[in-house]
Write a protein that holds these residues in place. Structure first.
Motif, PDB file in Angstrom:
ATOM      1  N   ASP A  65       0.703  -1.381  -0.177  1.00  0.00           N
ATOM      2  CA  ASP A  65      -0.108  -0.078  -0.005  1.00  0.00           C
ATOM      3  C   ASP A  65       0.747   1.290   0.151  1.00  0.00           C
ATOM      4  O   ASP A  65       0.167   2.428   0.412  1.00  0.00           O
ATOM      5  CB  ASP A  65      -1.091  -0.129   1.170  1.00  0.00           C
ATOM      6  CG  ASP A  65      -2.175   0.901   0.830  1.00  0.00           C
ATOM      7  OD1 ASP A  65      -2.936   0.692  -0.313  1.00  0.00           O
ATOM      8  OD2 ASP A  65      -2.667   1.619   1.802  1.00  0.00           O
ATOM      9  N   ASP A  78       1.697  -2.150  -4.296  1.00  0.00           N
ATOM     10  CA  ASP A  78       1.034  -0.923  -3.981  1.00  0.00           C
ATOM     11  C   ASP A  78      -0.057  -0.843  -5.223  1.00  0.00           C
ATOM     12  O   ASP A  78       0.203  -1.374  -6.311  1.00  0.00           O
ATOM     13  CB  ASP A  78       1.930   0.132  -4.119  1.00  0.00           C
ATOM     14  CG  ASP A  78       1.287   1.612  -3.545  1.00  0.00           C
ATOM     15  OD1 ASP A  78       0.174   1.548  -3.020  1.00  0.00           O
ATOM     16  OD2 ASP A  78       1.863   2.459  -3.857  1.00  0.00           O
ATOM     17  N   HIS A  79      -0.962  -0.027  -5.066  1.00  0.00           N
ATOM     18  CA  HIS A  79      -2.022   0.183  -6.205  1.00  0.00           C
ATOM     19  C   HIS A  79      -2.539   1.541  -6.476  1.00  0.00           C
ATOM     20  O   HIS A  79      -3.561   1.616  -7.106  1.00  0.00           O
ATOM     21  CB  HIS A  79      -3.389  -0.849  -5.839  1.00  0.00           C
ATOM     22  CG  HIS A  79      -3.899   0.207  -4.443  1.00  0.00           C
ATOM     23  ND1 HIS A  79      -5.294   0.858  -4.638  1.00  0.00           N
ATOM     24  CD2 HIS A  79      -3.616   0.106  -3.293  1.00  0.00           C
ATOM     25  CE1 HIS A  79      -5.581   1.146  -3.536  1.00  0.00           C
ATOM     26  NE2 HIS A  79      -4.841   0.871  -2.800  1.00  0.00           N
ATOM     27  N   HIS A  80      -1.593   2.375  -5.979  1.00  0.00           N
ATOM     28  CA  HIS A  80      -1.921   3.750  -6.206  1.00  0.00           C
ATOM     29  C   HIS A  80      -1.272   4.354  -7.368  1.00  0.00           C
ATOM     30  O   HIS A  80      -1.592   5.560  -7.761  1.00  0.00           O
ATOM     31  CB  HIS A  80      -1.301   4.528  -5.039  1.00  0.00           C
ATOM     32  CG  HIS A  80      -2.142   4.292  -3.630  1.00  0.00           C
ATOM     33  ND1 HIS A  80      -1.543   3.407  -2.671  1.00  0.00           N
ATOM     34  CD2 HIS A  80      -3.471   4.739  -3.228  1.00  0.00           C
ATOM     35  CE1 HIS A  80      -2.251   3.324  -1.844  1.00  0.00           C
ATOM     36  NE2 HIS A  80      -3.475   3.924  -2.086  1.00  0.00           N
ATOM     37  N   SER A  96      -7.121  -3.349  -4.444  1.00  0.00           N
ATOM     38  CA  SER A  96      -6.344  -2.381  -3.519  1.00  0.00           C
ATOM     39  C   SER A  96      -5.317  -3.367  -2.782  1.00  0.00           C
ATOM     40  O   SER A  96      -4.829  -4.416  -3.417  1.00  0.00           O
ATOM     41  CB  SER A  96      -6.967  -2.169  -2.116  1.00  0.00           C
ATOM     42  OG  SER A  96      -7.602  -3.304  -1.422  1.00  0.00           O
ATOM     43  N   ASP A 142     -11.749   0.902  -0.821  1.00  0.00           N
ATOM     44  CA  ASP A 142     -10.388   1.996  -0.907  1.00  0.00           C
ATOM     45  C   ASP A 142     -10.286   2.724  -2.303  1.00  0.00           C
ATOM     46  O   ASP A 142      -9.546   3.520  -2.444  1.00  0.00           O
ATOM     47  CB  ASP A 142      -9.204   0.873  -0.555  1.00  0.00           C
ATOM     48  CG  ASP A 142      -7.838   1.593  -0.399  1.00  0.00           C
ATOM     49  OD1 ASP A 142      -7.995   2.152   0.970  1.00  0.00           O
ATOM     50  OD2 ASP A 142      -7.043   1.895  -1.033  1.00  0.00           O
ATOM     51  N   ASN A 143     -10.875   2.210  -3.293  1.00  0.00           N
ATOM     52  CA  ASN A 143     -10.613   2.690  -4.680  1.00  0.00           C
ATOM     53  C   ASN A 143     -11.797   3.758  -4.965  1.00  0.00           C
ATOM     54  O   ASN A 143     -12.024   4.176  -6.074  1.00  0.00           O
ATOM     55  CB  ASN A 143     -10.561   1.698  -5.736  1.00  0.00           C
ATOM     56  CG  ASN A 143      -9.201   0.997  -5.541  1.00  0.00           C
ATOM     57  OD1 ASN A 143      -7.995   1.662  -5.902  1.00  0.00           O
ATOM     58  ND2 ASN A 143      -9.069  -0.498  -5.323  1.00  0.00           N
TER      59      ASN A 143
END
Length: 353
Positions: A65, A78-80, A96, A142-143
């Protein structure tokens, strides 16, 4: 391959690895991601570093994350990133950090719980089921993905009839963050330690919910599948069109399995009523339950007859013409009779209304 991540770690990295995630306000996805990793032997002795400092994150074996990188070979989850679009197989929701960890380590977690190989059908079944029933909601939260299309909801003019308190899995973790006006230690190290303690509390809390789901599907839901399959195969014994299914021994979780069996068969002759004893004893009373349109729907495929609804005991006997009546719910979704024969008679009569 997603399922090989835990195998590589187990064979080559050993115990005592360091997990990194971000500090500051924490969320359900990384709280669960850390918990799930620590379910595996290779992470059982892991330490946790909560920071956004790239140099400190670089010292971590596994990072979730944070860090702007998704690379399973380097254990970066991580997914950002703007370019990130990864989803779980067969599902549309962007992952996420919880979904990423479950994608790569979920099979190992399920296999460990079932004591079966990662490639077994049962492990694959529960891996998919747990994602859809638990993890996907966290990924969506989260998204910023709503369960319902907001534009369609607005176009339909739908409004909430009451406040549900916003009590989602994500909100549950969010409530465990420090309040804006909570006292904070003046020493930065002490302040970070206090924040980390709250994170561990949150990780344990949501992790316990995940473990309960895992235990339920492993110990109750999965063993029920064979029972429902047998009952489904016998349904023509009770109604020539297969509209009545009987669970002869005791009640088990049947809805998911019934929908799956009907979908696999491709039949338009749907089961309308399911009969089962209240307790697994010979003298038990019996229930007749209308099959809902969907698992969580309050709408039945065919509710019990209007005339029976809200009636009990002798009154129910009179309006139904069937002795031994116990009750029929006011909505018609469920009823009861003192005997199996009585419940079966209710089903036979109800399908023709």
């Amino acid at each position: 391959m997603a399922e090989s991540a835990a195998k590589r770690l187990k064979t080559s990295d050993g115990l005592g690895v360091k997990i990194g995630t971000h500090n500051g306000h924490f969320h359900a996805d990384e709280a669960l991601a850390v918990y799930m990793l620590r379910l595996l032997p290779a992470y059982a002795g892991s330490s946790l570093v909560r920071t956004r400092d790239p140099a400190l994150l670089e010292t971590c074996h596994t990072v979730v994350d944070v860090g702007g990188e998704y690379d399973a070979e380097r254990h970066r989850y991580d997914h950002h990133q703007r370019t990130f679009t990864t989803t779980f197989p067969g599902r549309p929701t962007k992952l996420s950090s919880a979904g990423l960890v479950f994608l790569h380590f979920g099979r190992a977690i399920v296999a460990q719980r079932l004591d079966k190989p990662e490639g077994s059908d049962d492990v694959g079944l529960l891996w998919n089921k747990l994602y859809e029933s638990f993890i996907e909601a966290l990924d969506a939260h989260d998204n910023g993905i709503s369960a319902y299309d907001p534009k369609k909801v607005e176009a339909a003019g739908l409004e909430k009839g009451f406040s549900d308190g916003g009590f989602t899995l994500g909100a549950m973790v969010g409530r465990l963050n420090p309040n804006w006006n909570d006292p904070t230690p003046s020493d930065p190290a002490e302040a970070q330690a206090a924040e980390d303690d709250k994170f561990i509390t949150a990780s344990t809390r949501i992790g316990e919910e995940f473990s309960r789901d895992l235990d339920y599907y492993a110990k109750a839901w999965l063993p029920a599948r064979a029972i429902v399959q047998e009952a489904y195969q016998k349904r023509l014994q009770f109604d020539p069109e297969g509209r009545v299914m009987v669970l002869e021994g005791q009640a088990v979780p049947w809805k998911d399995h019934l929908y799956t069996l009907e979908e696999q068969e491709g039949t338009d002759k749907k089961v309308l009523y399911v009969l089962y004893p209240e307790k697994p004893v010979p003298e038990a009373k019996w229930r007749i339950q209308s099959v809902p349109v969907t698992k969580d729907s309050f709408q039945s495929r065919k509710a019990l007859p209007e005339l029976w609804r809200g009636a009990r005991d002798a009154q129910l006997d009179e309006v139904s013409g069937i002795p031994g009546g116990v009750f029929v719910h006011a909505s018609g979704f469920i009823g009861g009779n003192k005997t199996f024969d009585g419940a079966k008679a209710m089903a036979v009569k109800a399908v023709e209304f």
